[in-house]
Every structure is written in structure tokens, then in C-alpha cells.
Enzyme design. Structure first.
Site: not given
Ligand code: PLP
Length: 392
Positions: A71-72, A151, A179, A199-201, A237, A325
């Protein structure tokens, strides 16, 4: 000790069927998708099939799906990639105050590089007011980035209407759907978006893999330069097992979405009701109805969220807090701050995010344990409860 996992917005376990789908691509089918031989062609085929599955889930064209490391990276590619591609047309970006750091810090980076960014406020439910968006648009605006679902509090934005507005004005529209995908319907045509990151996880796939939807014809400057991978938009890759896993996970979530969402929402509501009945001075955050099915953000007055999370952890319950924190000072969550929740109350926030495997027994256990943990912490707190029951 058993673990009651209520932190699915942080990450999810890999679904057994996802792992099964991935394993061959670590062992026998380990080809590089750019190789001409059979192993390479098999890897390419697996990526192509995954791309089709992801496109199908989002109602997109397979050619408009670009695999990323998560996602990032998707948010970075969407925002920086658009900003740099459209710099000659304008320098103004609009986003909201409640975005994930992947969006906020990307925008802050671009500000240092000469772009101007408007950070829209939200209402008390965490909704971006559409009139605020309309008013922020200038003739220099090149990109709007508003997240689909938050999130921390789970609030779901009215993306379709904002997407339509952006389209009317000829402005690129990005949504961070990290999310929402896999939990609620996400359709790039209905939402009228040009860019959408996943994002897969977050939906029972592996970590370190994601995808960015880029509508055909939208200009994007690549951020990672190298080979021809992902149609020259993202060199490197391909992570074949990860991509296969992401697609398999999305397929499972799509096929079971209605049932899973209904079950999660019922359990979430039971947890919310139980907390409100058993514990005084609590506040439920987020939109009452426009909220992800498994999301529950609660502020407990007169305690620190971190202490609560650690107290629950000792009992085998995994949840999280909105506060971060940093450098010894406890900063309340930027999301709760933007929602105008007083700082001292925001300090006592906890996030419970349910997933497909949670059970009523687990919720009953949390409701048995949580009141005692809260009471113990409050009895040690120098801050008293405010007058009134504080329930909202
Ligand atoms: N955007 C949102 C709303 C998220 O909740 C997250 C992960 O916490 C991300 C982006 C980032 O995704 P990733 O962990 O796959 O980089």
C-alpha cells in the site's frame, strides 16, 4: 495462552488456501517471469492470471493493474507519480487530514519540492465534507487523494461523488483503498477513480505485495527505474509468489464478502454494545453506519490507550491504539484530533478490528476481561472521570 486477535486492520494471517497457492512459486515454479524458457513462461502466466483476477475484483481492465510492494508504494506511486507527470499543468494537491502516513508523508515530501497541498478537515464522524473539497479546488489542482476507508475509525468516504466532481473538473483522483478492498465492494467505475491502491496483507494475503490501479490514459511518472517490468511503470523482478497470493486472497474475500461482512458486523456490534453497557465514560469513534464491518474504535476516559493495550495483551487479547509514542511524548492520533476529539480523551483510544475467524466466544471473553483491565487502570490514574456517563 490463546490469542484473541482483534487487530486485523494492522495485518491479517495468510489464509491457508493462499499459502497453498503460493508455495509452488517458491519451489518447482521458481522462474523469472522475464525468462523465455518454460519456467519463465509459467511465472509470466501466473502473473497474468493474477492480474486478471485483481482486475475482475475491482471491475478494472487487467492492463490497468500494476503490482507493487504494498500500500505504501502504491500511494507513493499514485501521488508522486501523478504530481511529477502533471507538474507543467499545476502544482496543487488536495488530500484530507485523516489519511494514512503513506499519503500524508508523501504529500509533505512534495510540499518540500514546491507543491502546494490542502489538507481537508473532517466532521466528527471522520467524513470529508464534499463542499470543503469543492471549495479547495483551484485552477492549479492536479490531484485529489482521499482514502476510501479509514484505518483507525473505519469511516467510509463518499468516494463516488468526490470522484465525479474531480472528473468534471479534469483532476486526477486517487483513493487509498488499502482498508476497504476485500471487506466491502470496491469498483473503480462506480467510485469514478483514476488511481486506487491496495495491499495484500490486509485481506489474508502476504505482506510486501500490493497493486495500484491506474486508469488507462492517466499519466504517471515511474518512481523506480530499471527494466521493462509492469509496463515500464515499476521496475524490478516481479514477486511471483506474492502476486499469486494477493490474487488468491482477493478471490477468497470477494466470494465470501457478504457473509464475512455480516458476521464481522454482528460481532463488532455485540462488542460495542457490551462495552457501552459494562464500562462507563466511553466514546465510540467513527461513523455510526458508514463504517467498515469489523471496525470499532473506542475512547476510554481517564486512561492511556497504550496501557490498556498492554493490559489486554497480558490476557491474550491483541488490539491496538491510535496513539503513537514518539520521542518520549505521547502524541494522540492525528485522525482523532482531526475529528475534534479532545486530546485527553483521544489518549485513551483503542482500536478493535475483527476478522473472518473471530467468534462470539472470543467477544464474550473480551467483554469479561476488558472491564476489569479498564477499572484497574482507572484506579491508578490521576485523572478522574468527567461528570455524566460520557457515553456517546
Ligand atoms: N494505507 C492504509 C489506509 C493503511 O492502513 C496501510 C497499512 O497500515 C497502508 C496504506 C500501508 O500499506 P502497506 O503496509 O502495504 O505498506
Amino acid at each position: 495462552m490463546r490469542t484473541v486477535y482483534l487487530d486485523h486492520s494492522a495485518t491479517t494471517p495468510v489464509h491457508p488456501r493462499v499459502l497453498e497457492a503460493m508455495l509452488p512459486y517458491y519451489q518447482g515454479e521458481y522462474g523469472n517471469a522475464s525468462s523465455l524458457h518454460r519456467l519463465g513462461r509459467n511465472a509470466r502466466l501466473a502473473i497474468d492470471q493474477a492480474r486478471e483476477k485483481v482486475a475482475g475484483a475491482l471491475n478494472a481492465r487487467p492492463d490497468d493493474i500494476y503490482f507493487t510492494s504494498g500500500g505504501t508504494e502504491g500511494d507513493n506511486l499514485a501521488i508522486k507519480g501523478t504530481a511529477y507527470a502533471l507538474r507543467d499543468r499545476g502544482d496543487h494537491i488536495i488530500t484530507s487530514r485523516i489519511e494514512h502516513e503513506a499519503v500524508l508523508n508523501t504529500c509533505r515530501y512534495l510540499e518540500k519540492d514546491g507543491f502546494k497541498v490542502s489538507y481537508l478537515p473532517v466532521d466528527r464522524y471522520g467524513m470529508v465534507p464534499e463542499d470543503a473539497l469543492e471549495q479547495a479546488i483551484t485552477d492549479r489542482t492536479i490531484l485529489i487523494s482521499i482514502m476510501h476507508a479509514n484505518n483507525e475509525v473505519g469511516t467510509i468516504q463518499s468516494i463516488a461523488r468526490m470522484g465525479a466532481l474531480a472528473r468534471e473538473r479534469g483532476i486526477a483522483f486517487h483513493t487509498d483503498a488499502v482498508q476497504s478492498v476485500g471487506k466491502i465492494a470496491v469498483d473503480v467505475e462506480d467510485l469514478q477513480v483514476d488511481l486506487l491502491a491496495i495491499s495484500g496483507h490486509k485481506f489474508y494475503g502476504p505482506k510486501g505485495v500490493g497493486a495500484l490501479y491506474i486508469r488507462r490514459g492517466k499519466k504517471i511518472h515511474p518512481l523506480v527505474h530499471g527494466g521493462h517490468h509492469e509496463n515500464w511503470k515499476r521496475a524490478g523482478t516481479e514477486n511471483v509468489p506474492g502476486i499469486v497470493g494477493l490474487a488468491a486472497a482477493l478471490e477468497i474475500c470477494m466470494s465470501e464478502m457478504e457473509e464475512t461482512a455480516g458476521r464481522e458486523a454482528r460481532l463488532r456490534d455485540a462488542l460495542q454494545r457490551g462495552i457501552q453497557e459494562k464500562i462507563e465514560a466511553v466514546r465510540i469513534n467513527g461513523h455510526p453506519t458508514q463504517r467498515l464491518p469489523g471496525s470499532l474504535s473506542v475512547c476510554f476516559e481517564a486512561l492511556e490507550g497504550e496501557a490498556l493495550i498492554l493490559g489486554l495483551d497480558l490476557k491474550g487479547i491483541a488490539a491496538s491504539t491510535g496513539s503513537a509514542c514518539s520521542s518520549g511524548s505521547l502524541e494522540p492520533s492525528h485522525v482523532l484530533k482531526a475529528m475534534d476529539i479532545p486530546v485527553e480523551i483521544a489518549h485513551g483510544s483503542a482500536r478493535f478490528t475483527l476478522g473472518r475467524d473471530n467468534t462470539q466466544q472470543e467477544i464474550d471473553f473480551v467483554l469479561e476481561v476488558l472491564p476489569d483491565v479498564v477499572e484497574r487502570l482507572r484506579s491508578m490514574s490521576p485523572v478522574g472521570l468527567s461528570k455524566g456517563d460520557g457515553k456517546t
